[in-house]
Write a protein that holds these residues in place. Structure first.
Motif, PDB file in Angstrom:
ATOM      1  N   ASP A 167       0.747  -1.305  -0.078  1.00 33.60           N
ATOM      2  CA  ASP A 167      -0.088   0.029   0.030  1.00 33.60           C
ATOM      3  C   ASP A 167       0.825   1.217   0.075  1.00 33.60           C
ATOM      4  O   ASP A 167       0.605   2.167  -0.790  1.00 33.60           O
ATOM      5  CB  ASP A 167      -0.822   0.064   1.072  1.00 33.60           C
ATOM      6  N   ARG A 168       1.950   1.292   0.757  1.00 32.30           N
ATOM      7  CA  ARG A 168       2.884   2.461   0.714  1.00 32.30           C
ATOM      8  C   ARG A 168       3.365   2.524  -0.460  1.00 32.30           C
ATOM      9  O   ARG A 168       3.826   3.835  -0.987  1.00 32.30           O
ATOM     10  CB  ARG A 168       3.811   2.337   1.950  1.00 32.30           C
ATOM     11  N   GLN A 171       1.110   4.387  -2.746  1.00 32.80           N
ATOM     12  CA  GLN A 171       1.115   5.775  -2.438  1.00 32.80           C
ATOM     13  C   GLN A 171       2.355   6.414  -2.784  1.00 32.80           C
ATOM     14  O   GLN A 171       2.292   7.629  -3.257  1.00 32.80           O
ATOM     15  CB  GLN A 171       0.840   5.788  -0.928  1.00 32.80           C
ATOM     16  N   GLU A 175       2.863   9.794  -4.840  1.00 29.96           N
ATOM     17  CA  GLU A 175       3.458  11.219  -4.582  1.00 29.96           C
ATOM     18  C   GLU A 175       4.564  11.505  -5.205  1.00 29.96           C
ATOM     19  O   GLU A 175       4.935  12.749  -5.615  1.00 29.96           O
ATOM     20  CB  GLU A 175       3.794  10.808  -2.890  1.00 29.96           C
TER      21      GLU A 175
END
Length: 212
Positions: A167-168, A171, A175
């Motif tokens: 998930d990171r 994300q 970004e």
């Protein structure tokens, strides 16, 4: 193998082992044992350890060297410095960018995995390194670049424990895409802002995954 080359080999191997947590924080790095393991003499090991100490990856006291400890406080301080440096680098990159290079990066960041294929956890880190290089070159500031290079080994060591968080990774890719878009558009303020948001989110993720 020349003395200089032996020192480089020892440095690169030890640095990678520290970054990959093969050598964990607090591990004793005895000159004799380390030299025998790597297959060089003690002098190149001594030189390699001095370089690693200058990067903050090794802590030395007299003749004793250990892999530098990595506390939550240390990580927070590292990210505080990183935010100061990287937001300024992003501003300068937006001001002096090569549009062609950042347009190519934007295409790569927007390209997801092939249909039916799982996310390649290595690709975001490869692209992140590519973005770092592009920003360094676009910012065109020797002192800023030198300061960033001094802490990137520590950053890579910290990043290691966030790699398993899918998930990171997704994300962070989003970004990074925002950062590239801002730089490509020449928006210095937004480039700095999205860089700061990315680093604060990364810090929160790292602190949640760092071994106690």
């Amino acid at each position: 193998m020349s003395l200089v080359r032996a020192s480089d080999v020892a440095y690169e191997q030890l640095r990678q082992e520290i970054i990959d947590w093969v050598l964990k924080p607090g591990t004793l790095l005895g000159e004799i044992e380390t030299a025998e393991r790597i297959g060089v003499s003690r002098t190149p090991i001594r030189e390699a350890l001095a370089r690693l100490a200058a990067e903050g990856l090794v802590a030395a006291s007299g003749r004793t060297a250990i892999v530098a400890p990595l506390s939550h406080k240390h990580v927070v301080e590292l990210f505080e410095l990183r935010e100061a440096l990287e937001t300024q680098a992003a501003r300068l990159a937006a001001r002096r960018r090569d549009p062609e290079r950042f347009a190519a990066l934007l295409t790569e960041f927007r390209r997801g995995p092939e249909e039916g294929q799982p996310l390649d956890g290595r690709r975001p880190y490869f692209l992140s390194s590519e973005l770092d290089s592009a920003i360094d070159e676009a910012a065109d500031s020797r002192y800023l670049r030198s300061a960033l290079e001094d802490i990137r080994g520590q950053i890579a060591r910290v990043r290691f424990h966030a790699r398993s968080n899918a998930d990171r990774l997704s994300q962070a890719t989003f970004e990074h895409t925002q950062i590239v878009e801002a730089i490509l558009e020449g928006d210095e303020v937004f480039a700095a802002q999205v860089t700061a948001v990315h680093l604060r989110n990364s810090l929160a993720d790292v602190l949640g995954s760092l071994p106690g």
